[in-house]
Design a protein around this motif. Structure first.
Motif, PDB file in Angstrom:
ATOM      1  N   VAL A  96       0.829  -1.207   0.000  1.00  0.00           N
ATOM      2  CA  VAL A  96       0.000   0.000   0.000  1.00  0.00           C
ATOM      3  C   VAL A  96       0.862   1.255   0.000  1.00  0.00           C
ATOM      4  O   VAL A  96       0.607   2.211  -0.752  1.00  0.00           O
ATOM      5  N   MET A  97       1.897   1.267   0.819  1.00  0.00           N
ATOM      6  CA  MET A  97       2.773   2.447   0.905  1.00  0.00           C
ATOM      7  C   MET A  97       3.516   2.687  -0.404  1.00  0.00           C
ATOM      8  O   MET A  97       3.706   3.838  -0.826  1.00  0.00           O
ATOM      9  N   GLU A  98       3.926   1.607  -1.074  1.00  0.00           N
ATOM     10  CA  GLU A  98       4.627   1.761  -2.344  1.00  0.00           C
ATOM     11  C   GLU A  98       3.669   2.221  -3.449  1.00  0.00           C
ATOM     12  O   GLU A  98       4.031   3.066  -4.273  1.00  0.00           O
ATOM     13  N   LEU A  99       2.460   1.691  -3.470  1.00  0.00           N
ATOM     14  CA  LEU A  99       1.474   2.170  -4.436  1.00  0.00           C
ATOM     15  C   LEU A  99       1.169   3.648  -4.212  1.00  0.00           C
ATOM     16  O   LEU A  99       1.012   4.409  -5.173  1.00  0.00           O
ATOM     17  N   ALA A 100       1.102   4.060  -2.947  1.00  0.00           N
ATOM     18  CA  ALA A 100       0.875   5.474  -2.651  1.00  0.00           C
ATOM     19  C   ALA A 100       2.021   6.321  -3.189  1.00  0.00           C
ATOM     20  O   ALA A 100       1.804   7.403  -3.768  1.00  0.00           O
ATOM     21  N   ARG A 101       3.256   5.837  -3.027  1.00  0.00           N
ATOM     22  CA  ARG A 101       4.411   6.593  -3.528  1.00  0.00           C
ATOM     23  C   ARG A 101       4.361   6.723  -5.042  1.00  0.00           C
ATOM     24  O   ARG A 101       4.556   7.816  -5.592  1.00  0.00           O
ATOM     25  N   VAL A 102       4.061   5.628  -5.718  1.00  0.00           N
ATOM     26  CA  VAL A 102       4.035   5.648  -7.181  1.00  0.00           C
ATOM     27  C   VAL A 102       2.914   6.541  -7.697  1.00  0.00           C
ATOM     28  O   VAL A 102       3.119   7.403  -8.558  1.00  0.00           O
ATOM     29  N   PHE A 103       1.722   6.377  -7.154  1.00  0.00           N
ATOM     30  CA  PHE A 103       0.576   7.125  -7.664  1.00  0.00           C
ATOM     31  C   PHE A 103       0.561   8.578  -7.221  1.00  0.00           C
ATOM     32  O   PHE A 103      -0.167   9.394  -7.803  1.00  0.00           O
ATOM     33  N   SER A 104       1.365   8.923  -6.206  1.00  0.00           N
ATOM     34  CA  SER A 104       1.439  10.332  -5.810  1.00  0.00           C
ATOM     35  C   SER A 104       2.042  11.187  -6.909  1.00  0.00           C
ATOM     36  O   SER A 104       1.853  12.408  -6.934  1.00  0.00           O
ATOM     37  N   LYS A 105       2.739  10.554  -7.854  1.00  0.00           N
ATOM     38  CA  LYS A 105       3.394  11.279  -8.951  1.00  0.00           C
ATOM     39  C   LYS A 105       2.583  11.213 -10.250  1.00  0.00           C
ATOM     40  O   LYS A 105       3.039  11.694 -11.285  1.00  0.00           O
ATOM     41  N   VAL A 106       1.394  10.615 -10.192  1.00  0.00           N
ATOM     42  CA  VAL A 106       0.601  10.387 -11.398  1.00  0.00           C
ATOM     43  C   VAL A 106      -0.748  11.084 -11.268  1.00  0.00           C
ATOM     44  O   VAL A 106      -1.422  10.953 -10.240  1.00  0.00           O
ATOM     45  N   ASP A 107      -1.148  11.820 -12.300  1.00  0.00           N
ATOM     46  CA  ASP A 107      -2.476  12.425 -12.316  1.00  0.00           C
ATOM     47  C   ASP A 107      -3.500  11.351 -12.672  1.00  0.00           C
ATOM     48  O   ASP A 107      -3.338  10.618 -13.645  1.00  0.00           O
ATOM     49  N   THR A 108      -4.545  11.258 -11.892  1.00  0.00           N
ATOM     50  CA  THR A 108      -5.607  10.288 -12.150  1.00  0.00           C
ATOM     51  C   THR A 108      -6.937  11.021 -12.247  1.00  0.00           C
ATOM     52  O   THR A 108      -7.125  12.083 -11.638  1.00  0.00           O
ATOM     53  N   GLU A 109      -7.876  10.457 -12.997  1.00  0.00           N
ATOM     54  CA  GLU A 109      -9.202  11.068 -13.101  1.00  0.00           C
ATOM     55  C   GLU A 109      -9.958  10.948 -11.778  1.00  0.00           C
ATOM     56  O   GLU A 109     -10.457  11.928 -11.253  1.00  0.00           O
ATOM     57  N   ALA A 110     -10.063   9.735 -11.256  1.00  0.00           N
ATOM     58  CA  ALA A 110     -10.731   9.499  -9.983  1.00  0.00           C
ATOM     59  C   ALA A 110      -9.709   9.557  -8.843  1.00  0.00           C
ATOM     60  O   ALA A 110      -8.493   9.568  -9.072  1.00  0.00           O
ATOM     61  N   SER A 111     -10.195   9.576  -7.634  1.00  0.00           N
ATOM     62  CA  SER A 111      -9.330   9.609  -6.462  1.00  0.00           C
ATOM     63  C   SER A 111      -8.883   8.194  -6.088  1.00  0.00           C
ATOM     64  O   SER A 111      -9.525   7.209  -6.463  1.00  0.00           O
ATOM     65  N   ILE A 112      -7.774   8.114  -5.378  1.00  0.00           N
ATOM     66  CA  ILE A 112      -7.306   6.839  -4.833  1.00  0.00           C
ATOM     67  C   ILE A 112      -7.168   6.998  -3.328  1.00  0.00           C
ATOM     68  O   ILE A 112      -6.560   7.961  -2.847  1.00  0.00           O
ATOM     69  N   VAL A 113      -7.729   6.061  -2.601  1.00  0.00           N
ATOM     70  CA  VAL A 113      -7.702   6.088  -1.143  1.00  0.00           C
ATOM     71  C   VAL A 113      -6.822   4.936  -0.660  1.00  0.00           C
ATOM     72  O   VAL A 113      -7.082   3.770  -0.982  1.00  0.00           O
ATOM     73  N   PHE A 114      -5.781   5.267   0.081  1.00  0.00           N
ATOM     74  CA  PHE A 114      -4.849   4.280   0.625  1.00  0.00           C
ATOM     75  C   PHE A 114      -5.137   4.138   2.114  1.00  0.00           C
ATOM     76  O   PHE A 114      -5.141   5.135   2.844  1.00  0.00           O
ATOM     77  N   VAL A 115      -5.357   2.905   2.577  1.00  0.00           N
ATOM     78  CA  VAL A 115      -5.738   2.694   3.964  1.00  0.00           C
ATOM     79  C   VAL A 115      -4.862   1.634   4.619  1.00  0.00           C
ATOM     80  O   VAL A 115      -4.658   0.550   4.063  1.00  0.00           O
ATOM     81  N   ALA A 116      -4.364   1.950   5.807  1.00  0.00           N
ATOM     82  CA  ALA A 116      -3.707   0.964   6.668  1.00  0.00           C
ATOM     83  C   ALA A 116      -4.653   0.707   7.833  1.00  0.00           C
ATOM     84  O   ALA A 116      -4.884   1.590   8.665  1.00  0.00           O
ATOM     85  N   PHE A 117      -5.233  -0.489   7.846  1.00  0.00           N
ATOM     86  CA  PHE A 117      -6.195  -0.850   8.879  1.00  0.00           C
ATOM     87  C   PHE A 117      -5.487  -1.388  10.116  1.00  0.00           C
ATOM     88  O   PHE A 117      -4.430  -2.001  10.027  1.00  0.00           O
ATOM     89  N   SER A 118      -6.134  -1.213  11.255  1.00  0.00           N
ATOM     90  CA  SER A 118      -5.723  -1.909  12.467  1.00  0.00           C
ATOM     91  C   SER A 118      -6.883  -2.795  12.917  1.00  0.00           C
ATOM     92  O   SER A 118      -7.980  -2.718  12.384  1.00  0.00           O
ATOM     93  N   GLY A 119      -6.618  -3.655  13.881  1.00  0.00           N
ATOM     94  CA  GLY A 119      -7.662  -4.480  14.460  1.00  0.00           C
ATOM     95  C   GLY A 119      -8.140  -5.629  13.602  1.00  0.00           C
ATOM     96  O   GLY A 119      -9.158  -6.255  13.922  1.00  0.00           O
ATOM     97  N   GLU A 120      -7.409  -5.974  12.537  1.00  0.00           N
ATOM     98  CA  GLU A 120      -7.845  -7.074  11.679  1.00  0.00           C
ATOM     99  C   GLU A 120      -7.785  -8.410  12.416  1.00  0.00           C
ATOM    100  O   GLU A 120      -8.717  -9.216  12.340  1.00  0.00           O
ATOM    101  N   GLU A 121      -6.690  -8.635  13.132  1.00  0.00           N
ATOM    102  CA  GLU A 121      -6.495  -9.918  13.788  1.00  0.00           C
ATOM    103  C   GLU A 121      -7.493 -10.149  14.924  1.00  0.00           C
ATOM    104  O   GLU A 121      -7.771 -11.290  15.286  1.00  0.00           O
ATOM    105  N   GLN A 122      -8.044  -9.085  15.474  1.00  0.00           N
ATOM    106  CA  GLN A 122      -9.015  -9.211  16.563  1.00  0.00           C
ATOM    107  C   GLN A 122     -10.441  -9.358  16.052  1.00  0.00           C
ATOM    108  O   GLN A 122     -11.365  -9.617  16.814  1.00  0.00           O
ATOM    109  N   GLY A 123     -10.653  -9.147  14.752  1.00  0.00           N
ATOM    110  CA  GLY A 123     -12.011  -9.272  14.224  1.00  0.00           C
ATOM    111  C   GLY A 123     -12.350  -8.254  13.157  1.00  0.00           C
ATOM    112  O   GLY A 123     -13.502  -7.843  13.031  1.00  0.00           O
TER     113      GLY A 123
END
Length: 229
Positions: free
Chosen positions: A80-107
């Motif tokens: 996710v962090m690398e995709l954010a780095r790459v796409f931060s330099k690219v103009d896109t028509e739609a938005s891109i949302v990068f998310v780092a979740f917590s609490g996955e292992e607990q449910g």
């Protein structure tokens, strides 16, 4: 670290607190935090794609012991962090949302909180479920033993969900040398809350994740990861 990375890329960055049950029960800090970075699109900023991975880890042998989580799921967060780095330099028509979740292992508490907020009257930063084009969750993507491939885990509950899965499979087979498999039997990772609410997307996970000897242990370390893979 994730927040600083998103900010350094010029992304619109949020750290969003959520609450949920805590496992084991003696845990005294049940709150968690999702880290969100948004790159706004040029012509359709309200429409967006979402890419996510969970940054928490667990040691099932010793809940209070070390849980390095290199594969599960430092690998997905690195993606996710690398995709954010790459796409931060690219103009896109739609938005891109990068998310780092917590609490996955607990449910899947972090992804459940975000999926719920996306269908609320006032979603964070206008991240409405109705504006989501598709999503991709990465969970364990740095290891293979025999099968040099990836599993696309999705839902066939709607035409748009089936179409999103088919597109991910098609793109994977076109642009990589990975063996791509697809299943509609989706299970417990951060794609589930979005699929359950009818959103279109899938989980990408290494084909050999079930053969990873260091799953949910103190030995899930970098030395066992295959970075080129």
């Amino acid at each position: 670290l994730i927040k600083k990375h998103f900010e350094s890329l010029g992304l619109e960055t949020y750290v969003v607190k959520f609450s949920g049950s805590c496992w084991p029960k003696r845990c005294t800090a049940p709150n968690g935090y999702n880290v969100i970075g948004i790159k706004r699109g040029q012509s359709r900023p309200s429409r967006f794609c979402l890419v996510g991975a969970h940054y928490d880890s667990i040691n099932e042998d010793s809940p209070c012991g070390q849980a390095p989580g290199a594969n599960d799921n430092g690998s997905g967060v690195a993606g996710v962090m690398e995709l954010a780095r790459v796409f931060s330099k690219v103009d896109t028509e739609a938005s891109i949302v990068f998310v780092a979740f917590s609490g996955e292992e607990q449910g899947m508490y972090g992804s459940k909180a975000l999926a719920k907020s996306m269908v609320s009257a006032k979603p964070l930063a206008n991240l409405k479920a109705s504006n989501l084009k598709s999503f991709m969750v990465m969970d364990m993507i740095a290891y293979y033993k025999e099968n040099y491939g990836v599993l696309v885990e999705a839902s066939n509950n709607s035409a748009k969900q089936k179409a999103a899965a088919a597109k991910l499979v098609r793109l994977g087979r076109t642009y990589t040398d990975l063996e791509i498999e697809k299943t509609f039997d989706y299970e417990g990772s951060d794609h589930r809350p979005f699929l359950d609410r009818g959103m279109a997307g899938a989980l990408l996970i290494e084909s050999d994740w079930g053969n990873y000897d260091y799953y949910h242990s103190a030995d899930d370390r970098m030395e066992y990861q295959d970075i080129p893979f």
